[in-house]
Design a protein around this motif. Sequence first.
Motif, mmCIF file in Angstrom:
data_model
loop_
_atom_site.group_PDB
_atom_site.id
_atom_site.type_symbol
_atom_site.label_atom_id
_atom_site.label_comp_id
_atom_site.label_asym_id
_atom_site.label_seq_id
_atom_site.Cartn_x
_atom_site.Cartn_y
_atom_site.Cartn_z
ATOM 1 N N TYR A 1 -2.265 -4.276 7.107
ATOM 2 C CA TYR A 1 -1.141 -3.526 6.559
ATOM 3 C C TYR A 1 -1.016 -2.164 7.253
ATOM 4 O O TYR A 1 -1.995 -1.586 7.744
ATOM 5 C CB TYR A 1 -1.312 -3.308 5.053
ATOM 6 N N GLN A 2 0.229 -1.641 7.243
ATOM 7 C CA GLN A 2 0.482 -0.327 7.820
ATOM 8 C C GLN A 2 -0.230 0.769 7.036
ATOM 9 O O GLN A 2 -0.710 1.743 7.609
ATOM 10 C CB GLN A 2 1.988 -0.041 7.837
ATOM 11 N N SER A 3 -0.273 0.606 5.718
ATOM 12 C CA SER A 3 -0.889 1.628 4.876
ATOM 13 C C SER A 3 -1.448 0.973 3.626
ATOM 14 O O SER A 3 -0.947 -0.063 3.175
ATOM 15 C CB SER A 3 0.142 2.699 4.490
ATOM 16 N N PRO A 4 -2.499 1.577 3.023
ATOM 17 C CA PRO A 4 -3.027 1.047 1.754
ATOM 18 C C PRO A 4 -1.973 1.067 0.646
ATOM 19 O O PRO A 4 -2.018 0.233 -0.255
ATOM 20 C CB PRO A 4 -4.189 1.997 1.443
ATOM 21 N N ALA A 5 -1.005 1.994 0.723
ATOM 22 C CA ALA A 5 0.023 2.075 -0.323
ATOM 23 C C ALA A 5 0.871 0.812 -0.354
ATOM 24 O O ALA A 5 1.212 0.315 -1.441
ATOM 25 C CB ALA A 5 0.904 3.305 -0.094
ATOM 26 N N LEU A 6 1.213 0.288 0.804
ATOM 27 C CA LEU A 6 1.989 -0.959 0.862
ATOM 28 C C LEU A 6 1.202 -2.114 0.266
ATOM 29 O O LEU A 6 1.736 -2.909 -0.501
ATOM 30 C CB LEU A 6 2.373 -1.270 2.311
ATOM 31 N N ARG A 7 -0.070 -2.197 0.596
ATOM 32 C CA ARG A 7 -0.933 -3.252 0.043
ATOM 33 C C ARG A 7 -1.052 -3.123 -1.474
ATOM 34 O O ARG A 7 -0.969 -4.119 -2.202
ATOM 35 C CB ARG A 7 -2.306 -3.153 0.695
ATOM 36 N N ASP A 8 -1.228 -1.896 -1.960
ATOM 37 C CA ASP A 8 -1.334 -1.681 -3.410
ATOM 38 C C ASP A 8 -0.035 -2.080 -4.109
ATOM 39 O O ASP A 8 -0.054 -2.618 -5.230
ATOM 40 C CB ASP A 8 -1.653 -0.216 -3.700
ATOM 41 N N ARG A 9 1.090 -1.819 -3.461
ATOM 42 C CA ARG A 9 2.381 -2.205 -4.059
ATOM 43 C C ARG A 9 2.483 -3.720 -4.203
ATOM 44 O O ARG A 9 2.956 -4.242 -5.225
ATOM 45 C CB ARG A 9 3.513 -1.671 -3.189
ATOM 46 N N LEU A 10 2.040 -4.446 -3.181
ATOM 47 C CA LEU A 10 2.087 -5.913 -3.236
ATOM 48 C C LEU A 10 1.204 -6.442 -4.365
ATOM 49 O O LEU A 10 1.608 -7.351 -5.107
ATOM 50 C CB LEU A 10 1.654 -6.504 -1.901
ATOM 51 N N TYR A 11 0.009 -5.896 -4.502
ATOM 52 C CA TYR A 11 -0.879 -6.366 -5.565
ATOM 53 C C TYR A 11 -0.338 -6.005 -6.947
ATOM 54 O O TYR A 11 -0.519 -6.752 -7.913
ATOM 55 C CB TYR A 11 -2.284 -5.787 -5.377
ATOM 56 N N ALA A 12 0.363 -4.885 -7.040
ATOM 57 C CA ALA A 12 0.984 -4.531 -8.315
ATOM 58 C C ALA A 12 2.070 -5.533 -8.682
ATOM 59 O O ALA A 12 2.193 -5.958 -9.839
ATOM 60 C CB ALA A 12 1.564 -3.111 -8.240
ATOM 61 N N LEU A 13 2.853 -5.939 -7.701
ATOM 62 C CA LEU A 13 3.889 -6.952 -7.943
ATOM 63 C C LEU A 13 3.265 -8.272 -8.345
ATOM 64 O O LEU A 13 3.777 -8.976 -9.230
ATOM 65 C CB LEU A 13 4.758 -7.124 -6.699
ATOM 66 N N MET A 14 2.142 -8.643 -7.697
ATOM 67 C CA MET A 14 1.475 -9.913 -8.034
ATOM 68 C C MET A 14 0.942 -9.874 -9.462
ATOM 69 O O MET A 14 1.066 -10.843 -10.220
ATOM 70 C CB MET A 14 0.335 -10.187 -7.054
ATOM 71 N N ASN A 15 0.339 -8.756 -9.840
ATOM 72 C CA ASN A 15 -0.212 -8.647 -11.201
ATOM 73 C C ASN A 15 0.892 -8.690 -12.249
ATOM 74 O O ASN A 15 0.692 -9.196 -13.354
ATOM 75 C CB ASN A 15 -1.013 -7.355 -11.335
#
Length: 833
Positions: free
Chosen positions: A504-518
């Motif tokens: 990922y470009q940034s940890p923030a993008l990854r955290d956003r994806l996991y938030a959507l999954m949860n």
Amino acid sequence: MNAMNAVSPPALLFDAVLPVFLAVLTLFCATALLIVRTRLRSTRNALDTRTRELLSAHEKIEVLSREKREFEEKFQAIFDNSPYSIAFNRLDGTYADVNKAFLSRWGLSREEVLSLSAAELAAGVEDERQRFRDMLERDGRFSNMETQMVRPDGNVRHLLFSSAMVSAGGQASILSTAVDVTSLKEAEKDIKRWREKFDLTTAAARLTFYEYDVENDVLTWSGSMLDVLGYDPEAMKGNLSVWTELLHPEDADRAIALFEEALSQQKRYVIEYRLRRKDGTYADVFEYGRMFARTQDAPRRVLGIIQDVSEAKRTERALLQSEEKYRDIFNNAPIGIFRTSFTGRFLEANPTLAHMLGYRDRNDLLASVGNLETDLYPYPSTRQELIESLLVSPQGVRRDIEFKRKDGAPFYAVINASLQFDESGRPAYLDGTIEDITIRKAAEDMLRQSEEKFASIFRLSPDAIVLFEMDTQRIQDVNDAFVALFGFSREEVLGKTSLELGLYQSPALRDRLYALMNEHQIIRDFEFAAYRKDGEEILCLLSCQVIGINGRSLVFAVLRDLREMKRMQQFMIQTEKMQSLGGLAAGMAHEINNPLGIIVQGVQNIVRRLDPYLGPNIEAAKRYELDLHRLSMFLEERNIFRYLQGIRDAGERAAAIVASMLSFSRRSERTFSSNDVNAIASKALELAGKDFDLKKHYDFRRLNIVREYDPDLPLVPCVGTEIEQVLLNLVRNAAQAMVRAGTENPTLTLRTRKMRDWAVIEVEDNGPGIPRKDLSRIFEPFFTTKKVGEGTGLGLSVSYFIITNNHHGHLTATTCEGRGSKFIVSLPLNPGA
């Protein structure tokens, strides 16, 4: 005074008017030219800016093209080795490509399939094909539609058919896959037949069956409940109270107590009691039930058989009731019941067991089977192992065992056996039941096959797939496409997180994806930029979903490489801009046309009014005693005529540019007809042969012309004059380029040939070639490599418009700097296909 009288009044008037006239004329022409130059300069500035952007995009496209070729090679390997039938069809139904599994399934060669259409290959199922076409037009895809195919040898196969509209090679195509489920359909038919036999047997025996889900308190009925008690089994579905409310008041406590005892001790039970019929009377019934413990596939439940024994009670209640009920249950039980001697012979067996083993009836079974070890078990050691287990646990052993039928065919069954002893304590015989689980085994095999298919799809999918744990976010598995896309080996990614791999470009993008999954448990078509192992940025489309596997929450994620799609989108945007530019050109042309007409007409009128041989001019000159011949000589000496001719030439040149712009932007009425392309090419060369320029020492006839025409090329549906215009423009451009570069032995080659459903015309020269930086721009309007005043920059753009828009063909160019260029025109032989 005499000198002044020597000049006539008309001469004085002319001398006074002429400077004013020339000044006005010069101011008028300068103003018109200034307007034209201003508008053209604005257009060129905009095009220069777009040119720089396109050059940058071209360099990216070259990188993407190389990666696309690598991807296509990998995709082709997957395509060829897929175990499922895969086919690409054109929109007219003909086959563009098929894989090996498709050829094997149909029993045809590739050449035979590619010469057919879907309608010809699957003749006789037009209604179904029309239904599939309707779904494709409506939804763009469909999945797992059941259908049948008849092979050329007459063999009928059942398929799960899926299809989708895709883009292949820039053209719309239909991608179809098929999975053979013939064996499954045959198994379903067998199950249906056995179910019908079972229903017939229970109806004849007037048996009522029930299943009680203990944990959920759900009681369901089947069999002959309607005939025995008068109730519809579906209407009586409910909880255990449905049964208890039907019990006779005198039998209720005893029956419920026995049932609860059986539940608590998890044992078989037999209960005799009375049930209330729908008409209010009571039926004496005999119930045989068994408790089944909870398994992974089923909850804790009770299965039972209820038989109406009212008549037996009335006739022989005291002595025969117990034996009759046992015999009825024994003979009509859906499972096999047996008693064998310890040494290995049948002592008793019910009809169900006889039929299960392939024998005509009970007597046939008892008479035919002399040695269980050899006649019933495929391997003698199997029974020995069962005996050894019973000696350890004589109260009961349950095993899944493979038996063999009378004809030797194997089948799987669950055996429940207990060991009985004689009075002296020696093993005497075995009692038990045998339940056929062939269908369950088949289902397990199907499940295993399904898992294998999933594994194959997972491994061979062209999209990158990754499976990782929701909690730890560590990768559990990836497919080959993931390895190819991101450049990691499989061993490098297993057990790692996407953050550790730097995807990922940034940890923030990854955290956003996991938030959507949860939050949603699913993500559809999320576009983001990822990084390969080498740091290259990849634009991806992510879809993922949380799934449960073996009690764990895993995320199944699919990533699609969007680079090629984005390139195509840019191409579509450029095409749209070209169309918009055509409209802009049309507007400019109409605006410029009017002043150009006035300029050209004004110059023509001036020249005519200065003509010394024109009657009206002579009469007017006489009135003013003006010598037109001397005036003409004066104007010639002062280059006035040359200036006027220059104005006229510039005006006509501008008019020609306007006409080209209008031709570029306006779709005229054209008539398609079948034309000989070879003849059109020859005519274009003939017209070009008249092109020469003494000042530039240019003569088309000095070129070496090579004609490589295909004599078997069929007639091509096209507008002959437009194709002639395109070829004339191409050969003149090639000739002029070779002359400007001073090419030794300049050679121009015209080549025609047929390639599948296309007629191909090639115009090739050995001139200087096209600079690579200019190759991507040559079809843009107003772009030219010629000197100022030698070209309008519309020739190739108009040609490109004629071929692509008017004829739905292709116009491409290839070049090798210093060695020449080649322009390729492709025209469809079947435009409506």
